[in-house]
Design a protein around this motif. Structure first.
Motif, PDB file in Angstrom:
ATOM      1  N   ALA A 162      26.607  22.517  11.045  1.00 25.52           N
ATOM      2  CA  ALA A 162      27.622  22.075  10.518  1.00 25.52           C
ATOM      3  C   ALA A 162      27.353  20.192  10.507  1.00 25.52           C
ATOM      4  CB  ALA A 162      29.049  22.181  10.992  1.00 25.52           C
ATOM      5  N   ASP A 163      27.926  19.749   9.393  1.00 30.40           N
ATOM      6  CA  ASP A 163      27.745  18.394   9.443  1.00 30.40           C
ATOM      7  C   ASP A 163      28.978  17.722   9.803  1.00 30.40           C
ATOM      8  OD1 ASP A 163      25.368  17.818   7.831  1.00 30.40           O
ATOM      9  OD2 ASP A 163      26.237  18.890   6.134  1.00 30.40           O
ATOM     10  N   VAL A 164      29.980  18.671   9.543  1.00 30.01           N
ATOM     11  CA  VAL A 164      31.600  18.228  10.077  1.00 30.01           C
ATOM     12  C   VAL A 164      32.223  19.555  10.554  1.00 30.01           C
ATOM     13  CG1 VAL A 164      33.810  17.805   9.330  1.00 30.01           C
ATOM     14  CG2 VAL A 164      31.996  16.630   8.075  1.00 30.01           C
ATOM     15  N   VAL A 165      32.842  19.272  11.912  1.00 30.42           N
ATOM     16  CA  VAL A 165      33.332  20.367  12.795  1.00 30.42           C
ATOM     17  C   VAL A 165      34.954  20.262  12.807  1.00 30.42           C
ATOM     18  CG1 VAL A 165      33.655  21.725  14.882  1.00 30.42           C
ATOM     19  CG2 VAL A 165      31.579  20.973  14.007  1.00 30.42           C
ATOM     20  N   ILE A 166      35.974  21.395  12.198  1.00 28.97           N
ATOM     21  CA  ILE A 166      37.111  21.231  12.025  1.00 28.97           C
ATOM     22  C   ILE A 166      37.651  22.321  13.296  1.00 28.97           C
ATOM     23  CG2 ILE A 166      39.346  21.816  10.824  1.00 28.97           C
ATOM     24  CD1 ILE A 166      37.203  19.836   9.340  1.00 28.97           C
ATOM     25  N   ASP A 167      38.057  21.433  14.242  1.00 24.80           N
ATOM     26  CA  ASP A 167      38.508  22.264  15.497  1.00 24.80           C
ATOM     27  C   ASP A 167      40.079  22.474  15.132  1.00 24.80           C
ATOM     28  OD1 ASP A 167      39.128  22.936  17.971  1.00 24.80           O
ATOM     29  OD2 ASP A 167      37.952  21.685  19.038  1.00 24.80           O
ATOM     30  N   ILE A 168      40.285  23.682  15.013  1.00 24.57           N
ATOM     31  CA  ILE A 168      41.499  24.144  14.912  1.00 24.57           C
ATOM     32  C   ILE A 168      42.739  24.034  15.785  1.00 24.57           C
ATOM     33  CG2 ILE A 168      43.168  26.254  14.314  1.00 24.57           C
ATOM     34  CD1 ILE A 168      41.594  25.415  11.964  1.00 24.57           C
ATOM     35  N   ALA A 169      42.036  23.979  17.160  1.00 24.80           N
ATOM     36  CA  ALA A 169      42.858  23.930  18.093  1.00 24.80           C
ATOM     37  C   ALA A 169      43.309  22.344  18.423  1.00 24.80           C
ATOM     38  CB  ALA A 169      42.238  24.262  19.657  1.00 24.80           C
ATOM     39  N   ARG A 170      42.582  21.637  17.928  1.00 22.80           N
ATOM     40  CA  ARG A 170      42.789  20.116  18.064  1.00 22.80           C
ATOM     41  C   ARG A 170      43.419  19.701  16.949  1.00 22.80           C
ATOM     42  NH1 ARG A 170      37.414  17.301  21.258  1.00 22.80           N
ATOM     43  NH2 ARG A 170      37.285  19.152  22.726  1.00 22.80           N
ATOM     44  N   GLY A 171      43.541  20.350  15.648  1.00 23.10           N
ATOM     45  CA  GLY A 171      44.286  20.085  14.585  1.00 23.10           C
ATOM     46  C   GLY A 171      43.515  19.304  13.489  1.00 23.10           C
ATOM     47  N   GLY A 172      41.994  19.200  13.697  1.00 22.13           N
ATOM     48  CA  GLY A 172      41.354  18.444  12.583  1.00 22.13           C
ATOM     49  C   GLY A 172      39.953  18.464  13.062  1.00 22.13           C
ATOM     50  N   VAL A 173      39.323  17.305  12.660  1.00 19.57           N
ATOM     51  CA  VAL A 173      38.039  17.286  12.643  1.00 19.57           C
ATOM     52  C   VAL A 173      37.695  16.956  14.336  1.00 19.57           C
ATOM     53  CG1 VAL A 173      35.949  15.691  12.142  1.00 19.57           C
ATOM     54  CG2 VAL A 173      37.496  16.120  10.372  1.00 19.57           C
ATOM     55  N   SER A 174      36.656  17.424  14.932  1.00 17.69           N
ATOM     56  CA  SER A 174      36.350  17.169  16.279  1.00 17.69           C
ATOM     57  C   SER A 174      34.866  16.523  16.329  1.00 17.69           C
ATOM     58  CB  SER A 174      36.226  18.676  16.960  1.00 17.69           C
ATOM     59  OG  SER A 174      35.806  18.487  18.289  1.00 17.69           O
ATOM     60  N   PHE A 175      35.090  15.119  16.488  1.00 16.74           N
ATOM     61  CA  PHE A 175      34.032  14.181  16.356  1.00 16.74           C
ATOM     62  C   PHE A 175      33.435  14.237  17.726  1.00 16.74           C
ATOM     63  CE2 PHE A 175      36.308  12.395  13.009  1.00 16.74           C
ATOM     64  CZ  PHE A 175      35.550  12.029  12.171  1.00 16.74           C
ATOM     65  N   GLU A 176      34.499  14.482  18.905  1.00 17.09           N
ATOM     66  CA  GLU A 176      33.759  14.734  20.268  1.00 17.09           C
ATOM     67  C   GLU A 176      32.891  15.994  20.380  1.00 17.09           C
ATOM     68  OE1 GLU A 176      37.178  14.731  19.315  1.00 17.09           O
ATOM     69  OE2 GLU A 176      38.129  13.022  20.329  1.00 17.09           O
ATOM     70  N   LEU A 177      33.053  17.281  19.757  1.00 17.81           N
ATOM     71  CA  LEU A 177      32.370  18.170  19.581  1.00 17.81           C
ATOM     72  C   LEU A 177      31.049  17.972  19.079  1.00 17.81           C
ATOM     73  CD1 LEU A 177      32.147  21.185  20.468  1.00 17.81           C
ATOM     74  CD2 LEU A 177      33.166  21.737  18.487  1.00 17.81           C
ATOM     75  N   LEU A 178      30.783  17.312  17.904  1.00 12.54           N
ATOM     76  CA  LEU A 178      29.708  16.841  17.393  1.00 12.54           C
ATOM     77  C   LEU A 178      29.009  16.049  18.338  1.00 12.54           C
ATOM     78  CD1 LEU A 178      30.832  16.229  13.657  1.00 12.54           C
ATOM     79  CD2 LEU A 178      29.326  18.020  14.453  1.00 12.54           C
ATOM     80  N   LYS A 179      29.592  14.912  18.704  1.00 15.89           N
ATOM     81  CA  LYS A 179      28.903  14.160  19.630  1.00 15.89           C
ATOM     82  C   LYS A 179      28.200  14.658  20.786  1.00 15.89           C
ATOM     83  CE  LYS A 179      29.466   9.842  22.299  1.00 15.89           C
ATOM     84  NZ  LYS A 179      30.498   8.838  22.813  1.00 15.89           N
ATOM     85  N   ASP A 180      29.025  15.795  21.408  1.00 19.52           N
ATOM     86  CA  ASP A 180      28.572  16.585  22.650  1.00 19.52           C
ATOM     87  C   ASP A 180      27.285  17.392  22.178  1.00 19.52           C
ATOM     88  OD1 ASP A 180      30.552  15.173  24.004  1.00 19.52           O
ATOM     89  OD2 ASP A 180      31.846  17.112  24.074  1.00 19.52           O
ATOM     90  N   ARG A 181      27.481  18.317  20.891  1.00 13.38           N
ATOM     91  CA  ARG A 181      26.287  18.953  20.587  1.00 13.38           C
ATOM     92  C   ARG A 181      25.142  18.252  20.142  1.00 13.38           C
ATOM     93  NH1 ARG A 181      25.653  20.462  15.501  1.00 13.38           N
ATOM     94  NH2 ARG A 181      27.718  19.925  14.824  1.00 13.38           N
ATOM     95  N   GLN A 182      25.440  17.134  19.662  1.00 15.75           N
ATOM     96  CA  GLN A 182      24.070  16.235  19.098  1.00 15.75           C
ATOM     97  C   GLN A 182      23.424  15.505  20.536  1.00 15.75           C
ATOM     98  OE1 GLN A 182      25.925  13.387  16.649  1.00 15.75           O
ATOM     99  NE2 GLN A 182      26.008  14.687  14.986  1.00 15.75           N
TER     100      GLN A 182
END
Length: 223
Positions: free
Chosen positions: A196-216
């Motif tokens: 995924a280039d962009v993650v939409i974290d439903i629980a957080r209500g939108g794009v989760s840049f934190e999740l992408l950063k952690d994964r990278q």
């Protein structure tokens, strides 16, 4: 290309309004626990569900008001219990039926070309009820590609797949991205967000840049 603004599918205050915007082709992963609205997001993108609050724009139009127009430009793969194929029909007949819904006559040559895109190891004459789960997924993806849509929606494509099968489907989705399409898929599992280039974290209500950063970060550490 795709925008959600303060969108809610329930008045339940436990569900946060969903806001995100994706303007470029690529791959979007909609991530979150079961029954949080991931599949509802996909159905709303084709005008199949009207949100109780907020606004949705798909390829510049309201999908509820312009449902027919949107269905010409957006491909949706199977959604279990909601949008399913005819298992008693052949692969080819399912293509013909989907084509009829789109107002399009489907040739055998077009079906063969689409099946070749996913390296189908089955015949267009085979009935869906005789195919395994991976083969049915391939049919679903190719049906979603009928009419060469700009936006392709796939509900939980990695569900019940082995690691090898998942890599194969990832390759297909990355190929669609390279063709300039926007691919949106849903998942319950963070480990299925690798492409995924962009993650939409439903629980957080939108794009989760934190999740992408952690994964990278974890990917760099592993390498």
């Amino acid at each position: 290309m795709l925008q959600f603004k303060e969108v809610k599918f329930s008045q339940d205050p436990r569900f946060k309004p969903i806001t995100f915007s994706v303007e470029q082709p690529g791959i979007v992963g909609i991530y979150g626990p079961a029954k949080t609205g991931k599949t509802a997001c996909l159905l709303a993108m084709i005008g199949g569900i009207k949100p109780v609050a907020g606004a949705i724009s798909v390829l510049g139009v309201n999908p509820v008001k312009k449902q027919r127009e949107v269905r010409q430009k957006v491909g949706l793969s199977f959604v279990e219990g909601v949008y399913e194929p005819y298992f008693s029909l052949s692969v080819l007949d399912n293509f013909k039926f989907q084509g009829a819904l789109l107002g399009k006559k489907v040739s055998q040559e077009e079906v063969e070309k689409l099946l070749a895109k996913v390296e189908a190891n089955f015949s267009k004459k085979d009935k869906l009820e005789d195919l395994n789960s991976l083969q049915r997924l391939k049919v679903g993806i190719t049906l979603a590609l009928l009419g060469d849509p700009q936006l392709v929606l796939i509900d939980e494509p990695f569900k019940n797949l082995t690691g090898i099968e998942r890599k194969y489907i990832e390759k297909i989705l990355l190929g669609l991205k390279e063709e300039g399409k926007l691919v949106v898929y849903t998942t319950l599992k963070e480990e299925e967000l690798g492409i995924a280039d962009v993650v939409i974290d439903i629980a957080r209500g939108g794009v989760s840049f934190e999740l992408l950063k952690d994964r990278q970060s974890r990917a760099k550490t592993a390498s």
